[in-house]
Design a protein around this motif. Structure first.
Motif, PDB file in Angstrom:
ATOM      1  N   MET A   1       1.074  -0.919   0.065  1.00 51.15           N
ATOM      2  CA  MET A   1      -0.063   0.250   0.083  1.00 51.15           C
ATOM      3  C   MET A   1       1.210   1.515   0.125  1.00 51.15           C
ATOM      4  SD  MET A   1      -2.884   1.032   2.781  1.00 51.15           S
ATOM      5  CE  MET A   1      -3.302   2.662   2.675  1.00 51.15           C
ATOM      6  N   SER A   2       1.210   1.562  -0.978  1.00 50.14           N
ATOM      7  CA  SER A   2       1.658   2.754  -1.339  1.00 50.14           C
ATOM      8  C   SER A   2       0.971   4.184  -1.068  1.00 50.14           C
ATOM      9  CB  SER A   2       2.304   2.999  -2.621  1.00 50.14           C
ATOM     10  OG  SER A   2       1.525   3.132  -3.748  1.00 50.14           O
ATOM     11  N   LEU A   3       1.841   5.419  -0.571  1.00 53.74           N
ATOM     12  CA  LEU A   3       1.467   6.764  -0.738  1.00 53.74           C
ATOM     13  C   LEU A   3       0.312   7.017  -2.069  1.00 53.74           C
ATOM     14  CD1 LEU A   3       0.867   8.740   2.057  1.00 53.74           C
ATOM     15  CD2 LEU A   3       3.330  10.115   1.217  1.00 53.74           C
ATOM     16  N   LEU A   5      -3.478   9.573  -2.976  1.00 51.53           N
ATOM     17  CA  LEU A   5      -4.367  10.532  -2.523  1.00 51.53           C
ATOM     18  C   LEU A   5      -5.396  10.347  -1.656  1.00 51.53           C
ATOM     19  CD1 LEU A   5      -5.426  12.761  -3.537  1.00 51.53           C
ATOM     20  CD2 LEU A   5      -6.948  12.264  -4.987  1.00 51.53           C
ATOM     21  N   PRO A   6      -6.553   9.200  -1.142  1.00 50.04           N
ATOM     22  CA  PRO A   6      -6.721   9.076  -0.003  1.00 50.04           C
ATOM     23  C   PRO A   6      -6.143   9.485   1.558  1.00 50.04           C
ATOM     24  CG  PRO A   6      -6.746   7.372  -1.463  1.00 50.04           C
ATOM     25  CD  PRO A   6      -5.920   8.259  -1.754  1.00 50.04           C
ATOM     26  N   HIS A   7      -4.998   9.262   1.601  1.00 50.03           N
ATOM     27  CA  HIS A   7      -4.062   9.737   2.787  1.00 50.03           C
ATOM     28  C   HIS A   7      -3.966  11.086   2.563  1.00 50.03           C
ATOM     29  CE1 HIS A   7      -2.413   6.083   1.486  1.00 50.03           C
ATOM     30  NE2 HIS A   7      -1.999   5.378   2.620  1.00 50.03           N
ATOM     31  N   PHE A   8      -3.718  11.964   1.595  1.00 57.54           N
ATOM     32  CA  PHE A   8      -3.705  13.317   2.067  1.00 57.54           C
ATOM     33  C   PHE A   8      -5.033  13.604   2.292  1.00 57.54           C
ATOM     34  CE2 PHE A   8      -0.052  12.872   0.397  1.00 57.54           C
ATOM     35  CZ  PHE A   8       1.062  13.106   0.493  1.00 57.54           C
ATOM     36  N   TYR A  53      -1.581  14.145  -7.714  1.00 63.11           N
ATOM     37  CA  TYR A  53      -2.026  13.217  -8.107  1.00 63.11           C
ATOM     38  C   TYR A  53      -3.189  12.478  -8.841  1.00 63.11           C
ATOM     39  CZ  TYR A  53       0.862  11.184  -3.792  1.00 63.11           C
ATOM     40  OH  TYR A  53       1.666  11.029  -3.140  1.00 63.11           O
TER      41      TYR A  53
ATOM     42  N   ASP B   3       4.392  -4.928   2.298  1.00 61.63           N
ATOM     43  CA  ASP B   3       4.852  -3.787   1.954  1.00 61.63           C
ATOM     44  C   ASP B   3       4.489  -2.213   2.701  1.00 61.63           C
ATOM     45  OD1 ASP B   3       7.266  -3.201   0.131  1.00 61.63           O
ATOM     46  OD2 ASP B   3       5.862  -2.343  -1.808  1.00 61.63           O
ATOM     47  N   SER B   5       5.452   1.083   1.762  1.00 60.61           N
ATOM     48  CA  SER B   5       6.880   1.997   1.111  1.00 60.61           C
ATOM     49  C   SER B   5       7.489   3.116   2.048  1.00 60.61           C
ATOM     50  CB  SER B   5       6.233   2.894  -0.012  1.00 60.61           C
ATOM     51  OG  SER B   5       5.368   3.642   0.567  1.00 60.61           O
ATOM     52  N   SER B   7       7.815   6.064   1.655  1.00 57.23           N
ATOM     53  CA  SER B   7       7.190   7.654   1.711  1.00 57.23           C
ATOM     54  C   SER B   7       6.182   7.367   2.692  1.00 57.23           C
ATOM     55  CB  SER B   7       6.870   7.739   0.423  1.00 57.23           C
ATOM     56  OG  SER B   7       5.994   7.065   0.366  1.00 57.23           O
ATOM     57  N   LEU B   8       5.479   5.976   2.473  1.00 58.31           N
ATOM     58  CA  LEU B   8       4.169   6.216   4.213  1.00 58.31           C
ATOM     59  C   LEU B   8       4.928   6.233   5.448  1.00 58.31           C
ATOM     60  CD1 LEU B   8       1.329   5.189   3.674  1.00 58.31           C
ATOM     61  CD2 LEU B   8       2.057   3.469   3.750  1.00 58.31           C
ATOM     62  N   PHE B  11       5.642   9.444   5.636  1.00 61.34           N
ATOM     63  CA  PHE B  11       4.373  10.273   5.598  1.00 61.34           C
ATOM     64  C   PHE B  11       3.198  10.745   7.194  1.00 61.34           C
ATOM     65  CE2 PHE B  11      -0.481   9.849   5.364  1.00 61.34           C
ATOM     66  CZ  PHE B  11      -0.855  10.533   4.781  1.00 61.34           C
ATOM     67  N   ILE B 113     -14.487  10.387   0.531  1.00 67.19           N
ATOM     68  CA  ILE B 113     -12.874  10.396   0.247  1.00 67.19           C
ATOM     69  C   ILE B 113     -12.833   9.103  -0.069  1.00 67.19           C
ATOM     70  CG2 ILE B 113     -10.446   9.962   1.165  1.00 67.19           C
ATOM     71  CD1 ILE B 113     -11.407  12.093   2.788  1.00 67.19           C
ATOM     72  N   ARG B 121      -3.248   9.382 -11.131  1.00 68.37           N
ATOM     73  CA  ARG B 121      -1.854   9.002 -11.617  1.00 68.37           C
ATOM     74  C   ARG B 121      -0.817   9.132 -10.493  1.00 68.37           C
ATOM     75  NH1 ARG B 121       0.914  13.599 -11.721  1.00 68.37           N
ATOM     76  NH2 ARG B 121      -0.774  15.335 -12.190  1.00 68.37           N
TER      77      ARG B 121
END
Lengths: 104, 181
Positions: A1-3, A5-8, A53, B3, B5, B7-8, B11, B113, B121
């Motif tokens: 799960m990468s960073l 839009l929903p996180h921000f 994003y 996994d 990442s 940057s998370l 963040f 949300i 993208r």
């Protein structure tokens, strides 16, 4: 799960809700202004998040509009705090339940 | 899912810091504590802008909010509260109604949300934005830029005019200050 839009958007929603709660529940006028600042910050964060994003976003516009948001926030803080000081001179209080009239 | 990442990992603490600052403003009983929680919130926003690749905005946020607005707010806190009552300087009202609205608002926002299919993208490499923003301000955004400058001037003058002491009736302010001391 990468960073993504929903996180921000989540952080922005939390900031907006907490700022809104501050504006609603505080009696102190300065604290209410703090809540407004948090709300403006939440809006700016959304602009930048969508600029990075969003599929159809204009990245440059998303970085320019928050600058205007920050300008508005600065002007709002200056005028708002000046009004608070003026009210304090006249009422010796900035409790919004004490200030019930705009004139002496 | 395992996994996570990098940057998370960057963040999460920054976001937690920001939201904790905002929560401090929302729930603190002490106005000075609330002001310093606001500092945490603004500083966290600088980090979030940095993570989003908006380097210019991060610096502007640091200069305007932390360097300007927060100092202004701290001055207002100091000038409008007596030291003796600073502990109960930030009373709350309508907590039940406000809390209900807070929960409802969060539910609605989270519903939007996570319910909406955002067209996203993968972000490209972060590029320096300062020169692009500078050219944009003197190009397509010239008129809003000038209007914003004029608005700042007007706001500055208005702040001075509103906050200054009344000169025309001198007797009353003196009496009030004597009464307050």
């Amino acid at each position: 799960m990468s960073l993504g839009l929903p996180h921000f958007l989540t952080v922005s929603a939390l900031l907006f809700a907490l700022g809104f709660f501050t504006v609603l529940t505080r009696k102190n006028a300065v604290a209410i202004l703090m809540g407004v600042e948090i709300i403006i910050n939440a809006a700016n964060l959304n602009f930048v998040a969508f600029a990075r994003y969003g599929a159809f976003a204009n990245t440059l516009a998303g970085n320019v509009i928050p600058v205007f948001g920050i300008m508005v926030a600065a002007a709002e803080a200056a005028v708002g705090l000046a009004i608070v000081l003026s009210i304090f001179h006249n009422w010796r209080s900035i409790d919004t339940e004490v200030i019930t009239s705009l004139r002496e | 899912m395992a996994d996570v990442s990098p940057s998370l990992l960057v963040f999460a603490p920054v976001a937690l810091f920001t939201v904790a600052g905002a929560a401090g403003v929302a729930f603190s009983r002490n106005l000075v504590y609330a002001a310093f929680s606001l500092l945490a919130c603004f500083a966290g926003m600088v980090g979030l802008f940095g993570i989003l690749g908006a380097d210019f905005l991060a610096i502007v946020q640091l200069m305007v909010y932390v360097g300007g607005i927060l100092v202004l707010i701290l001055f207002a806190v100091m000038m409008t509260n007596k030291i003796s009552e600073v502990r109960r300087s930030n009373p709350a009202t309508n907590l039940v109604l406000g809390g209900t609205l807070l929960i409802t608002l969060l539910l609605v926002l989270f519903g939007v949300i996570f319910g909406f299919d955002w067209q996203t993208r993968p972000p490209g490499p972060a590029v320096p934005t300062a020169d692009l923003i500078g050219e944009a301000f003197l190009g397509p955004y010239l008129l809003p830029f000038e209007i914003a400058g004029f608005m700042l001037l007007a706001a500055l003058l208005a702040a001075v005019v509103v906050a200054r002491k009344e000169i025309k009736d001198e007797e009353e302010p003196v009496k009030r200050e004597g009464g307050a001391a």
